[in-house]
Design a protein around this motif. Structure first.
Motif, PDB file in Angstrom:
ATOM      1  N   ILE A   1      91.944  10.629  45.601  1.00 23.85           N
ATOM      2  CA  ILE A   1      92.777  10.391  46.896  1.00 23.85           C
ATOM      3  C   ILE A   1      92.965  10.912  48.199  1.00 23.85           C
ATOM      4  O   ILE A   1      93.561  12.202  47.651  1.00 23.85           O
ATOM      5  N   SER A   2      92.760  11.363  48.742  1.00 15.76           N
ATOM      6  CA  SER A   2      92.677  11.741  50.485  1.00 15.76           C
ATOM      7  C   SER A   2      94.163  12.483  50.370  1.00 15.76           C
ATOM      8  O   SER A   2      95.380  12.044  49.773  1.00 15.76           O
ATOM      9  N   ARG A   3      94.329  13.567  51.555  1.00 21.82           N
ATOM     10  CA  ARG A   3      96.243  13.895  51.546  1.00 21.82           C
ATOM     11  C   ARG A   3      96.702  12.489  52.209  1.00 21.82           C
ATOM     12  O   ARG A   3      97.769  13.115  51.711  1.00 21.82           O
ATOM     13  N   GLY A   4      95.788  11.936  52.900  1.00 24.58           N
ATOM     14  CA  GLY A   4      97.009  10.777  53.725  1.00 24.58           C
ATOM     15  C   GLY A   4      97.304   9.949  53.113  1.00 24.58           C
ATOM     16  O   GLY A   4      98.538   8.797  53.028  1.00 24.58           O
ATOM     17  N   GLY A   5      96.355   9.658  51.952  1.00 28.96           N
ATOM     18  CA  GLY A   5      96.268   8.657  50.828  1.00 28.96           C
ATOM     19  C   GLY A   5      95.684   7.148  51.706  1.00 28.96           C
ATOM     20  O   GLY A   5      95.233   6.291  50.462  1.00 28.96           O
ATOM     21  N   SER A   6      94.893   7.395  52.430  1.00 24.11           N
ATOM     22  CA  SER A   6      94.002   6.576  52.924  1.00 24.11           C
ATOM     23  C   SER A   6      92.973   6.250  52.374  1.00 24.11           C
ATOM     24  O   SER A   6      91.770   4.929  52.612  1.00 24.11           O
ATOM     25  N   ASN A   7      91.883   7.157  52.005  1.00 26.55           N
ATOM     26  CA  ASN A   7      90.369   7.521  51.308  1.00 26.55           C
ATOM     27  C   ASN A   7      90.793   6.880  49.981  1.00 26.55           C
ATOM     28  O   ASN A   7      91.673   8.616  49.363  1.00 26.55           O
ATOM     29  N   THR A   8      90.227   6.029  49.377  1.00 28.42           N
ATOM     30  CA  THR A   8      90.695   6.430  47.352  1.00 28.42           C
ATOM     31  C   THR A   8      88.962   6.143  46.787  1.00 28.42           C
ATOM     32  O   THR A   8      88.379   5.589  48.111  1.00 28.42           O
ATOM     33  N   HIS A   9      88.461   6.768  46.162  1.00 24.81           N
ATOM     34  CA  HIS A   9      88.219   6.595  45.534  1.00 24.81           C
ATOM     35  C   HIS A   9      86.943   6.491  44.044  1.00 24.81           C
ATOM     36  O   HIS A   9      88.100   6.916  42.851  1.00 24.81           O
TER      37      HIS A   9
END
Length: 122
Positions: A51-59
């Motif tokens: 998960i990205s720093r801001g939480g908007s991108n997940t994989h």
């Protein structure tokens, strides 16, 4: 520096759900992406989710996509992995890691927890 401590692991049955957490301590948490990895006995460590720093991108790795959900709460300095429809092949030590980018490559993570055991019985 970031210290990471996982919790919430345990023994569950096939089809059950389990939520594990990653608590971060240290001055900063928001600048770091978070990754979840797992390692089963006799097997190599493998990427689970990031998960990205801001939480908007997940994989997610293919085998858990649709069953696992990664999230974070930067105010609480916490990351989470919600696991549903668990299978015996999900049995492993689950470890969270913090790094600069949300990648599946463990070498890009600078800080690691010690892990929490998840065991799924058939």
């Amino acid at each position: 520096q970031v210290q990471l401590v996982e919790s919430g692991g345990g023994l569950v049955q096939t089809g059950d759900s389990l939520n594990i957490s990653c608590a971060a301590s240290g001055r900063f948490f928001t600048p770091y992406a978070v990754g979840w990895f797992r390692q089963a006995p006799g097997k190599d460590r493998e990427f689970v989710a990031s998960i990205s720093r801001g939480g908007s991108n997940t994989h997610y790795r293919d085998s858990v996509r649709g069953r696992f959900t990664v999230s974070r709460d930067n105010d609480k300095k916490m990351a989470y992995l919600q696991m549903k429809s668990l299978k015996p092949e999900d049995t492993a030590v689950y470890t969270c890691a913090a790094g600069g980018v949300p990648t599946a490559r463990p070498e890009h993570y600078s800080f690691w927890g010690r892990g929490t055991q998840v065991t799924v019985s058939s």
